[in-house]
Design an enzyme around this catalytic site. Sequence first.
Site, PDB file in Angstrom:
ATOM      1  N   SER A 105       0.831  -1.201   0.000  1.00 54.68           N
ATOM      2  CA  SER A 105       0.000   0.000   0.000  1.00 54.68           C
ATOM      3  C   SER A 105       0.868   1.253   0.000  1.00 54.68           C
ATOM      4  O   SER A 105       1.995   1.242   0.502  1.00 54.68           O
ATOM      5  CB  SER A 105      -0.899   0.022   1.237  1.00 54.68           C
ATOM      6  OG  SER A 105      -0.148   0.354   2.397  1.00 54.68           O
ATOM      7  N   ASP A 106       0.338   2.330  -0.584  1.00 58.83           N
ATOM      8  CA  ASP A 106       0.967   3.624  -0.349  1.00 58.83           C
ATOM      9  C   ASP A 106       0.876   3.915   1.144  1.00 58.83           C
ATOM     10  O   ASP A 106       0.042   3.341   1.865  1.00 58.83           O
ATOM     11  CB  ASP A 106       0.277   4.714  -1.172  1.00 58.83           C
ATOM     12  CG  ASP A 106       1.190   5.904  -1.432  1.00 58.83           C
ATOM     13  OD1 ASP A 106       2.206   6.053  -0.720  1.00 58.83           O
ATOM     14  OD2 ASP A 106       0.885   6.683  -2.338  1.00 58.83           O
ATOM     15  N   GLU A 107       1.730   4.815   1.622  1.00 62.15           N
ATOM     16  CA  GLU A 107       1.819   5.023   3.065  1.00 62.15           C
ATOM     17  C   GLU A 107       0.504   5.543   3.634  1.00 62.15           C
ATOM     18  O   GLU A 107       0.066   6.651   3.322  1.00 62.15           O
ATOM     19  CB  GLU A 107       2.939   6.004   3.393  1.00 62.15           C
ATOM     20  CG  GLU A 107       3.186   6.133   4.887  1.00 62.15           C
ATOM     21  CD  GLU A 107       4.386   7.008   5.212  1.00 62.15           C
ATOM     22  OE1 GLU A 107       4.624   7.267   6.406  1.00 62.15           O
ATOM     23  OE2 GLU A 107       5.074   7.446   4.270  1.00 62.15           O
TER      24      GLU A 107
END
Length: 748
Positions: free
Chosen positions: A277-279
């Site tokens: 996932s993106d942060e």
Amino acid sequence: MLSAMCWPGAAALLLWAGLGLAQDYPFRDPTLPWEQRLDDLIGRLTLRELVLQMARGGAKYNGPAPPIERLGIKPYNWNTECLRGDGEAPGWATAFPQALGLAASFSPELVHRVANATATEVRAKHNFFMSTGSYGDHTGLSCFSPVLNIMRHPLWGRNQETYGEDPFLSAELAVAFVQGLQGDHPRYVKASAGCKHFSVHGGPENVPVSRLSFDAKVQERDWRMTFLPQFQACVRAGSYSIMCSYNRINGVPACANKKLLTDILRAEWGFQGYVVSDEGAVELIMLAHRYTHSFLETAIASVNAGCNLELSFSLTENVFMSVSEAVAKGNITLETVRARVRPLFHTRLRLGEFDPPAMNPYSTLDLSAVQSPAHRTLAVEAAIKSFVLLKNKRGTLPLSAQALAGQRIAVVGPFADNPRVLFGDYAPIPDPQYIYTPRRGLETLPANITFAAGCSEPKCQRYSPGEVEGAVRAADVVVVCLGTGTDLETEANDRRDLSLPGHQRELLQDAVAWAAGRPVILLLFNAGPLDVGWAQAHHGVGAILACFFPAQAAGIAIRKVLLGEEGASPAGRLPATWPAGMDQVPAMENYTMEGRTYRYYGPEAPLYPFGYGLSYTTFLYRDLVLSPTALPLCANLSVSVVVENTGQRDGEEVVQLYLRWAQPSVPVPRWQLVGFRRVPIAAGRVAKLLFLVTYVQRAVWAEQWLLEPGAFTLFVGGQQPGQETRASSEVLRAEFAVTGTSRPLSRC
């Protein structure tokens, strides 16, 4: 890239025994196939151990992935940035030009070398970090790079991280980056790539709404023909990872989107790596999108959709820590959890973590490889090749080194001598001794250099005309350095318009007036397009050079290009369209491709078109031959063309091929880049170039990929056809026909 390959058994066994290492677990036995080793390793992990590996993607308190001490497995940090150097990692690193500048080179070969040099430094520093027991952020080998989002809007804050607005150009550079980063060893990966942000992600950051809750409503055709092709190329290149993005896609968050992460990515494309996932993107499924109502529900949605690894906002009790509860309640199967963890350890196996170090040639890299002379030279070359000459009236450039001796050069503007603003986002941090601003670079000339910033920072809210006037009036040549920088365009910060910031236009106009006819050269440091229509039209500005964010080698590269030194004749091309004004800029939040990028641009001419760039020499195109001119539906087209350097200087030309459909059954681009090559041609010499346009490049999306018969046009030249702002060379065209009846691409 992910197929099982093993070291020749006997040699590995001898090495294993020679090192005195016990084959305590089969997953540590380098003579076994990868899949057998993975079966053993995954089968030994408890549910809690599996969950912790999924839940600890970084950053800060969310990482590293914890050790499994009973198996001798050490921590591992997944949070590494490698966009154009070892970004944000502790210690120095070579800073290559920002990604959009690399795209302007139109050179996959250059991108491959930059990525490979980046991997060398990432690996060398990783080896050092491991020797000291350091497992913090940016110490690992798994890169959140490259960025493959389409530059669909000129004001998006993250345009600089992309390879521009064209899917084909982005795809070709993606392949070069992934293969360069991961290396060519038959067994080991130097550093693993991770293509992001998947998918339909190209603004807004914060204008007019936040990226963290944005719903990108996209038509299936635009999704397939614009936003997905470069990611598919990344998968085919062998990337070990894909990062799912913050946004929703037609109502479903990307990191919980089964159609995206399972149906397309894995079932259609055959991806075998991991999705990270993106942060913060996983927790934002609940907190921002309101798509779920609890972390438990969010974990169920994300894991079952196909997400393997959560990168959290520094949380320890993050969403994926609920996976154990979901398994206990029967919402996620234990088999699914094991399947999600498997590619994480496959990646670590291929990086060499569980093999004897002596087997892995990359384990010998040390800090002497970081900022090596070869890498610093490559940084200069990359900057030179990224520059795009936008204007050059009356032969303003190149300057004569002999004529400059003893003359006075004024270097003015907020980008003239401020190292901080030359790098862009996600930049490595080089040793300051290797950073050359425009002023420092020009000071190596046998001329008298005077400097005046005029503005202390890019926003240029306070302008001091007096210091600029004094420098310009006394000068024989004036170099004006303007642009944006991360103060104005970056992650989480979109621009509001195309204007030069603050008083920058006034500074330029003043410099032109005070120069009173003496040469004025405008250097631009930006990613998103700027409205420099006044400078393009005004006779007092002799030359404009787009420099993007050239990083540490800016000043050296500028000096070489302004003088036209050997190997420094500009040949870059714009990787994105520069609109002529805000009336050509559609709404940021509207995701239709209509009116966006050269492929679907409106009726008004842009200031500068995609693929545009000038040279210090001239080129002639002739003898365009297509073979065959009538071909079956599933056949490829061979293309040959002759390019002659008709000028007095050696140079490089970027040859571009564009395909136009005559009567497609569905909407398609007005034309599409289908080939390009950057080629050096000495003065007076000729190059015959061969290209292949594949049948896949003629496919259109009509609820599936479809090949259609009909008439087609191929344009070949150093630019797009039919542009108002153009280079002097012509664009050739030839027709060909495709016979047969329509059929799905999958049937070829």
